[in-house]
Design an enzyme around this catalytic site. Structure first.
Site, PDB file in Angstrom:
ATOM      1  N   SER A 101     -18.754   2.643  -2.835  1.00 34.14           N
ATOM      2  CA  SER A 101     -18.897   2.203  -1.455  1.00 34.14           C
ATOM      3  C   SER A 101     -18.759   0.680  -1.362  1.00 34.14           C
ATOM      4  O   SER A 101     -17.725   0.129  -1.719  1.00 34.14           O
ATOM      5  CB  SER A 101     -20.241   2.691  -0.909  1.00 34.14           C
ATOM      6  OG  SER A 101     -20.367   2.438   0.469  1.00 34.14           O
ATOM      7  N   HIS A 126     -15.000   5.081   0.142  1.00 41.02           N
ATOM      8  CA  HIS A 126     -15.109   5.994   1.282  1.00 41.02           C
ATOM      9  C   HIS A 126     -15.283   5.169   2.549  1.00 41.02           C
ATOM     10  O   HIS A 126     -15.369   3.946   2.509  1.00 41.02           O
ATOM     11  CB  HIS A 126     -16.248   7.000   1.099  1.00 41.02           C
ATOM     12  CG  HIS A 126     -17.619   6.396   1.107  1.00 41.02           C
ATOM     13  ND1 HIS A 126     -18.767   7.138   0.986  1.00 41.02           N
ATOM     14  CD2 HIS A 126     -18.055   5.109   1.236  1.00 41.02           C
ATOM     15  CE1 HIS A 126     -19.825   6.348   1.029  1.00 41.02           C
ATOM     16  NE2 HIS A 126     -19.418   5.115   1.176  1.00 41.02           N
TER      17      HIS A 126
END
Length: 201
Positions: A101, A126
């Site tokens: 992330s 993501h």
């Protein structure tokens, strides 16, 4: 039982006496910083302060950021990223475990050609999750609009720094995409995969 933070001996310049300081403090003095937590405001403020201090201390020496983080807050991540681009020294980013992330976002934010992953490191990208506020209906709509803007900003950075087409980044950010160190290198998130030292003897 936790072992605590190890301490090492350190001698200040112009001082013959030695003191014991924690190992991270010692490594900071060698321009080695660590992101080994969830990215949140306190961690971001510490790293921002250290980047600026080390940048002022010596503009010519690289700063090393070792990353082993599951990610965290978008705004805090952008604060760190923007500071990395602001300071004069190059920031070498090194993934030593997991850069997920916002961790992967900071990994890709290192100086081009100076982004490294250890051989068994994992990288995950993501799209940003909704974690700003506990929302009511109208606030949820406003938050969704803000998240869309942040997602576009994240995607733009990945496109610029990986060389991937924007449609590839947009598609991959729709889900959790895990990459090995070599896959992260092929993707353009890192430039080098570290190799193990030759065995002794």
């Amino acid at each position: 039982m936790p072992i605590g933070v190890p301490r090492v001996r350190f001698q200040y310049r112009r001082d013959r006496s030695r003191v014991w300081i924690d190992i991270y403090n010692r490594l900071y003095r060698e321009r080695c910083l660590f992101l080994a937590h969830v990215v949140e405001s306190q961690i971001a403020n510490q790293l921002v302060g250290l980047f600026i201090y080390l940048g002022v201390q010596d503009e010519t020496k690289d700063i090393f950021l070792f990353i082993n983080s599951p990610g965290g807050g978008i705004i805090s991540g952008f604060a760190i990223y923007d500071t990395m681009q602001f300071v004069r020294p190059d920031i070498q980013t090194i993934c030593v475990g997991l850069a997920a992330s916002m961790g992967s976002f900071l990994l890709v934010g290192g100086a081009i050609t100076k982004r490294l992953a250890f051989p068994h490191a994992r990288v995950m990208i993501h799209q940003p999750m909704s974690a700003f506020f506990e929302t009511q209906t109208v606030e949820a709509i406003l938050e969704a609009e803000e998240l869309l803007k942040l997602r576009e900003s994240l995607a733009k950075v990945y496109v610029q720094r990986t060389g991937k087409p924007d449609w590839v980044i947009a598609e991959d950010m729709e889900r959790d995409v895990f990459l090995s160190a070599t896959e992260a290198q092929s993707y353009g998130i890192v430039d080098v995969v570290g190799v193990a030292l030759a065995s002794k003897g």
